[in-house]
Design a protein around this motif. Sequence first.
Motif, PDB file in Angstrom:
ATOM      1  N   ASP A  86       0.615  -1.116  -0.072  1.00  0.00           N
ATOM      2  CA  ASP A  86       0.368  -0.009  -0.686  1.00  0.00           C
ATOM      3  C   ASP A  86       0.833   1.452   0.535  1.00  0.00           C
ATOM      4  O   ASP A  86       0.451   2.254  -0.597  1.00  0.00           O
ATOM      5  CB  ASP A  86      -0.870  -0.081   1.370  1.00  0.00           C
ATOM      6  N   GLN A  87       2.478   1.160   0.591  1.00  0.00           N
ATOM      7  CA  GLN A  87       2.937   2.241   0.460  1.00  0.00           C
ATOM      8  C   GLN A  87       3.791   2.634  -0.919  1.00  0.00           C
ATOM      9  O   GLN A  87       3.579   3.517  -1.319  1.00  0.00           O
ATOM     10  CB  GLN A  87       4.173   1.811   1.230  1.00  0.00           C
ATOM     11  N   VAL A  88       3.814   1.714  -1.460  1.00  0.00           N
ATOM     12  CA  VAL A  88       4.201   1.651  -2.643  1.00  0.00           C
ATOM     13  C   VAL A  88       3.623   1.940  -3.652  1.00  0.00           C
ATOM     14  O   VAL A  88       3.185   3.231  -4.439  1.00  0.00           O
ATOM     15  CB  VAL A  88       4.551   0.422  -3.466  1.00  0.00           C
ATOM     16  N   ARG A  89       2.193   1.522  -3.168  1.00  0.00           N
ATOM     17  CA  ARG A  89       1.259   2.175  -4.598  1.00  0.00           C
ATOM     18  C   ARG A  89       0.516   3.336  -3.980  1.00  0.00           C
ATOM     19  O   ARG A  89       0.448   4.001  -4.631  1.00  0.00           O
ATOM     20  CB  ARG A  89      -0.525   0.916  -3.681  1.00  0.00           C
ATOM     21  N   LYS A 118     -10.031  -4.331  -8.350  1.00  0.00           N
ATOM     22  CA  LYS A 118     -10.458  -3.433 -10.198  1.00  0.00           C
ATOM     23  C   LYS A 118     -12.122  -3.101  -9.665  1.00  0.00           C
ATOM     24  O   LYS A 118     -12.055  -2.076 -10.261  1.00  0.00           O
ATOM     25  CB  LYS A 118     -10.393  -4.490 -10.887  1.00  0.00           C
ATOM     26  N   ARG A 119     -12.828  -4.261  -9.031  1.00  0.00           N
ATOM     27  CA  ARG A 119     -14.167  -4.188  -9.022  1.00  0.00           C
ATOM     28  C   ARG A 119     -14.446  -2.971  -7.999  1.00  0.00           C
ATOM     29  O   ARG A 119     -15.299  -2.351  -7.796  1.00  0.00           O
ATOM     30  CB  ARG A 119     -15.193  -5.059  -8.453  1.00  0.00           C
ATOM     31  N   SER A 120     -13.274  -3.030  -6.732  1.00  0.00           N
ATOM     32  CA  SER A 120     -13.761  -2.178  -5.578  1.00  0.00           C
ATOM     33  C   SER A 120     -14.020  -0.223  -6.231  1.00  0.00           C
ATOM     34  O   SER A 120     -13.633   0.208  -5.074  1.00  0.00           O
ATOM     35  CB  SER A 120     -13.372  -2.974  -4.274  1.00  0.00           C
ATOM     36  N   GLY A 121     -13.138   0.146  -7.556  1.00  0.00           N
ATOM     37  CA  GLY A 121     -12.704   1.635  -8.022  1.00  0.00           C
ATOM     38  C   GLY A 121     -11.347   1.310  -8.044  1.00  0.00           C
ATOM     39  O   GLY A 121     -10.623   2.704  -8.091  1.00  0.00           O
ATOM     40  N   ARG A 122     -10.704   0.392  -7.816  1.00  0.00           N
ATOM     41  CA  ARG A 122      -9.304   0.689  -8.699  1.00  0.00           C
ATOM     42  C   ARG A 122      -8.167   1.228  -7.518  1.00  0.00           C
ATOM     43  O   ARG A 122      -8.908   2.075  -6.138  1.00  0.00           O
ATOM     44  CB  ARG A 122      -9.255   1.089 -10.262  1.00  0.00           C
ATOM     45  N   ASN A 123      -6.696   1.771  -8.175  1.00  0.00           N
ATOM     46  CA  ASN A 123      -5.751   2.611  -6.473  1.00  0.00           C
ATOM     47  C   ASN A 123      -6.113   1.680  -5.332  1.00  0.00           C
ATOM     48  O   ASN A 123      -6.190   3.387  -4.297  1.00  0.00           O
ATOM     49  CB  ASN A 123      -5.877   3.413  -7.244  1.00  0.00           C
ATOM     50  N   ARG A 124      -6.066   0.069  -5.350  1.00  0.00           N
ATOM     51  CA  ARG A 124      -6.617  -0.559  -3.822  1.00  0.00           C
ATOM     52  C   ARG A 124      -5.922  -1.551  -4.157  1.00  0.00           C
ATOM     53  O   ARG A 124      -5.148  -2.089  -5.048  1.00  0.00           O
ATOM     54  CB  ARG A 124      -7.675  -0.312  -3.565  1.00  0.00           C
ATOM     55  N   VAL A 125      -5.133  -1.951  -2.482  1.00  0.00           N
ATOM     56  CA  VAL A 125      -5.105  -3.139  -2.283  1.00  0.00           C
ATOM     57  C   VAL A 125      -6.009  -3.899  -1.254  1.00  0.00           C
ATOM     58  O   VAL A 125      -5.955  -3.780  -0.417  1.00  0.00           O
ATOM     59  CB  VAL A 125      -3.573  -2.689  -1.348  1.00  0.00           C
ATOM     60  N   MET A 126      -5.971  -4.755  -2.254  1.00  0.00           N
ATOM     61  CA  MET A 126      -7.168  -6.423  -1.694  1.00  0.00           C
ATOM     62  C   MET A 126      -6.287  -7.333  -1.587  1.00  0.00           C
ATOM     63  O   MET A 126      -5.651  -7.994  -1.794  1.00  0.00           O
ATOM     64  CB  MET A 126      -8.524  -6.796  -2.647  1.00  0.00           C
ATOM     65  N   VAL A 127      -6.444  -8.104  -0.067  1.00  0.00           N
ATOM     66  CA  VAL A 127      -5.678  -9.513   0.862  1.00  0.00           C
ATOM     67  C   VAL A 127      -7.099 -10.359   1.007  1.00  0.00           C
ATOM     68  O   VAL A 127      -8.270 -10.051   0.535  1.00  0.00           O
ATOM     69  CB  VAL A 127      -4.806  -9.081   2.024  1.00  0.00           C
ATOM     70  N   SER A 128      -6.417 -11.424  -0.258  1.00  0.00           N
ATOM     71  CA  SER A 128      -7.826 -12.388  -0.550  1.00  0.00           C
ATOM     72  C   SER A 128      -8.730 -12.792   1.365  1.00  0.00           C
ATOM     73  O   SER A 128      -6.754 -13.508   2.034  1.00  0.00           O
ATOM     74  CB  SER A 128      -7.035 -13.500  -0.782  1.00  0.00           C
ATOM     75  N   GLY A 129      -9.236 -13.397   0.783  1.00  0.00           N
ATOM     76  CA  GLY A 129      -9.887 -14.361   1.856  1.00  0.00           C
ATOM     77  C   GLY A 129     -10.312 -14.116   3.041  1.00  0.00           C
ATOM     78  O   GLY A 129     -10.544 -12.715   2.684  1.00  0.00           O
ATOM     79  N   GLN A 130     -10.834 -14.480   4.214  1.00  0.00           N
ATOM     80  CA  GLN A 130     -11.201 -13.763   6.038  1.00  0.00           C
ATOM     81  C   GLN A 130     -10.517 -13.228   6.291  1.00  0.00           C
ATOM     82  O   GLN A 130     -10.211 -12.045   6.507  1.00  0.00           O
ATOM     83  CB  GLN A 130     -10.743 -15.699   5.926  1.00  0.00           C
ATOM     84  N   VAL A 131      -8.453 -13.380   5.321  1.00  0.00           N
ATOM     85  CA  VAL A 131      -7.852 -12.154   5.756  1.00  0.00           C
ATOM     86  C   VAL A 131      -7.531 -11.239   5.032  1.00  0.00           C
ATOM     87  O   VAL A 131      -8.137  -9.748   5.832  1.00  0.00           O
ATOM     88  CB  VAL A 131      -6.047 -12.122   5.406  1.00  0.00           C
TER      89      VAL A 131
END
Length: 551
Positions: free
Chosen positions: A475-478, A525-538
């Motif tokens: 997220d810092q790199v983003r 991408k579906r949530s609006g782009r320019n973000r970091v998402m982590v898979s699953g329960q995490v």
Amino acid sequence: MTNAPRPIHKLAEALENGWAAYRARGEFDVFVEFVVLLNGLAEQLHKRHLPGLVRHCQELENTALTLFAEPGMHPVPLDQALSIERKLAVILDGLRQQDAPPSQGGRRCDARQGTPPKVRGQRRLLMISQAGSEPARALAERLEFFGFQTEQAAWNTLFSPEDEAPLAAVFIPDVEGRAYPPDAIKAIVKLRSVFPGTYIYCLGVPLNLQSIILLQRAGADTCLAAGRSSCDLISHVLDLIGRNEQDAYRVLIVEDSATATAHVRRALEQHTIDSHAINDPRQLLEAAAQYRPDVILMDMYMPFCTGVEATSALRQVPEYRALPVIYLSSETDIAQQVEALRLGGDQFLTKPANPIILASVVKTKIERYREMLYTSQHDSLTGLLNHLASKTQVERMALDAAGSELLAVAMLDIDRFKSINDTYGHPVGDQVIRSLGWLLRGRLRSSDLIGRYGGEEFIVALPGVTAEQAFRVLDQVRDDFSRLPHAHAAGVLTATFSCGVAVWGAHDTGASLIAAADDALLEAKRSGRNRVMVSGQVARELLSAPADAVA
């Protein structure tokens, strides 16, 4: 067995001990060993892009070679010994400067809070220009964005050998395309004498032979032409760091004679080449898989099978079809040697091999082999691992993670990249891709994998980190990438990327980690782009955590 490069201070220690042994004994054979060490050191320094020290080594080597004529000349007269010692002292001082603890510049990302990041090489750059130079300030700002620490200095700044040697010095003229003024030439000469191991760049150089030769004579290593300085410099310095971090050369010796093995290993050690030996050819495939050699030295005649048979069997494994094999044998029949080469060998050396020739042949084969591997495994635009090499390496890292249970894999994709290409053209699009590659190389650790997965998509693997730590780093790199300006004909543009992360545990293979990270990327991408998402329960846990917990 070790895959780590031999530290610079070890090279200095070996050379110093070699000279001390000669001074104590005064024997010709010991002097020959000292010169062999010196020759090996010069080649190591050349690989590490330390041309100033290479010049000093070559000068000392040339002096030493004049004393090779007659063994009866040894020990050398006192005045010649003192002359050698003075030149050796310059080399040793320069080598020790290279072991100074590196500074951590820029906004480097630490994947593990409380633990210093494993820095991608020494990152301090000295920016030398006229006081108040706007081009120097702008370039320094851009370099710091990619993780470098810059320090400004004027043409007439006086440096001391006691100062920490920078990775590189960058000379920046006020006006590009003009010959460097005398003050700048003097500054290059002085800097080279104080920091012999520092790489010196001269920017904005006019494209004429006289100017380039004058700068090279003063001590410049690379002259970058006017108009291309910024991009070329960033790419070159990142490559410079990568070369400095290369693994040691690895040689697998297949030889049933303990005496012959000891002779070969000693010759390789003097040239800082790592080796591993087996005395039974039936262990060849297992040893090659574990040690991953750059070249194999193969005895021709051994119990159970010949070297030719062992090489023929080795070539049945796709991974080893291009691995160089050098035969070592007392065989003098030319027809037999030719036949051995026809059946899979790359070179034939007659026992006992001259140590200098043996080391030279081995290094040449390894350099060509590594260059071939690099070309086949790296993307030409960014210099990062390509699609296939990235997938293969992630699979290996997933196997390694079975012990630590800590590995994060991320997929990154530049947002609306087609629109960038369509609006500003493919050269600008390529520059945006290169910039993200540079930023990742500048911010992540040397143990992290960075690859271009295809098009505008990248893959990153972070060993030894949790999902939260991976999120924080990426997220810092983003955020930094979203503020990085990219120049085009009408001004500048900014771009963003979306990122999906998966961690080892719920997914225990490289392929499943990549697939899960890709699914998380699609969700980003579906949530609006320019973000970091982590898979699953995490992902749900991270999204529900307080902002400062993941900021």
